[in-house]
Design an enzyme around this catalytic site. Sequence first.
Site, short mmCIF file in Angstrom:
data_model
loop_
_atom_site.label_atom_id
_atom_site.label_comp_id
_atom_site.label_asym_id
_atom_site.label_seq_id
_atom_site.Cartn_x
_atom_site.Cartn_y
_atom_site.Cartn_z
N HIS A 140 0.85 -1.19 0.00
CA HIS A 140 0.00 0.00 0.00
C HIS A 140 0.89 1.24 0.00
O HIS A 140 1.85 1.32 0.77
CB HIS A 140 -0.90 0.01 1.24
CG HIS A 140 -1.68 1.28 1.42
ND1 HIS A 140 -1.35 2.22 2.38
CD2 HIS A 140 -2.76 1.76 0.77
CE1 HIS A 140 -2.21 3.22 2.31
NE2 HIS A 140 -3.07 2.99 1.35
N HIS A 186 1.42 10.98 -2.25
CA HIS A 186 0.18 10.75 -1.50
C HIS A 186 -0.59 12.06 -1.47
O HIS A 186 -0.21 12.99 -0.73
CB HIS A 186 0.50 10.26 -0.09
CG HIS A 186 -0.69 9.71 0.64
ND1 HIS A 186 -0.72 9.52 2.00
CD2 HIS A 186 -1.90 9.30 0.18
CE1 HIS A 186 -1.89 9.03 2.35
NE2 HIS A 186 -2.63 8.90 1.26
#
Length: 577
Positions: A140, A186
């Site tokens: 992830h 991100h």
Amino acid sequence: MTNTTSKSLRQGSVSGLQMSKQHFKVCFCFKRIFRLKVAEPPHEICTIFDAYSQNGNMSMDDLYTFLVQFQGERGGDATKKQVQAIFDSLKHLTIFQRKDLHIEAFFRYLLGNLNGPLAQDQVHQDMNSPLAHYFLYTGHNSYLTGNQLSSESSTYPIIEALKKGVRVIELDLWPSCKENDVIVRHGGTLTSSVKLKACLNAIKDYAFHASEYPVVITFEDHITTNLQAKVAKMVNDIFGEMLYRPDSQQMEIFCSPESLKGKILISTKPPETPDIQGKRVEEERSLNLDDYKQDDLDDQGEEDDAIGLGYRDLISIHAGKPKGKIENWLIHHGQARRVSLSEQELEDIAIKYGTDIVRFTQTNLVRIYPKGMRVDSSNYDPMTGWMHGAQMVAFNMQGHDHFLNIMQGMFKANGGCGYVKKPDILLNVDKGFDPRETRSIQKTLQVLVYMGEGWQSDFGRTHFDLYSPPDFYVKVDIHGVPADIATKETRTIEDEWVPVWNELLSFPLTVPELALLYIKVGERDFSGKPDFGGQTCLPVFELTEGIRAVRLYDRKGELYNSVRLLLQFQFVNNTNA
């Protein structure tokens, strides 16, 4: 059989061991003196050696008999080669005499690297089923080096993950500041960015370092259609023949890992249809973005269809967020796809639709990802996903938490290739599997904890205690379906670098096909929190019976050079199952 020769050898060895001593300074005037032992065969091991040897010597034929009758090896040419390898590995030791093994050499074999706990160190499961029939080692936010809010983005964690056998890499795609390139970061955080091209090159270079089975790249796409065209060209140029392109726009059934060896697959949400793209162009015009020239926006509308098709051609696993009623998206609509759920979404849905999720994952892929609150890059219990058939249980690989150890334990199975075949109970189309249903005990795993060694070599003399040798105990957990979860401990052996417990721990299992064995050694600090002495996690469904050397890892998941336990595993089948 009784054997006076081996007994005299053992007695001589013990008397020699007692000559070594270790001193611990208590204060300026006094010292505590402890006898310093090295590993010697426990009485039970000596008894077993006596039973399979003659006059204190174990021949190659005797060792073959031991491996077949006691260790449960299949026999034949493979076991004969194993016997030869064991003898060859001991030739350099002074305890290896003539053509046979005596008790010390036999004991060194039992504690050695050729006597590991897992059935095989190579791929041995059927790899010809569709991808949906396997658990995939999944990362992830694979590019982050630390926390989810402010850490650096880099190719380094991608490379490290691939070197450890991870098969699914996640990249979040965003436009660069000038909207003319694609970066990975991100979104909505203070994390830095790294160029997509650098990430793709890193994947190309290390994709098959640890495993020849396919790598899946999941794109979380936040880019405009013109940048999608740039990504399409970039992916094609970098991966070339390594890139898998499906024959049709969307597969009805996923291909098998075997047929996809050496291939890289792209999984993301397909581009929007032309009519929706047209609306986006109008929105971009209204924004009057400084980084776009007006003629670029005019040309974009004409090129959208071609751009979308080029990007769409890359996608071999179509993805999408579930919309509408749960009952609708849990139905297989004739085309295989990937659905993503947060850990919390899975837990909420599974209360009512557990069996339906399992059935859905028999043909489709389900990816589970950490909830947004895990900003420290911690992880959740992967068993929740696995027992519902979820193939891609996505984990943060940046830390060293307990659940990451469990994840690593699962993917020690099948030779560590990053693909583990789901058990038949999750693939049975006729009988739905309910993970929370109470089942009868199928078998009992018995773990006999003999002893441990190696701390003296891998740790400093006063690492555990300033004034005495360590006080070790072993904690053993079963991690599996709720009914199988259990924890047991041995007693504490005080003031011993080479502790001998000789304790039997039993674990009844209702679903052994999903169970994992977590082992941790602690050093009892009677004035505070126990010290860490090593750990490992092993898939129960691949354990080999017999006496095995189990090497331990540090907190970061790196193998110690010497620390290991000597354990015996045995499965007792439940006759009523």
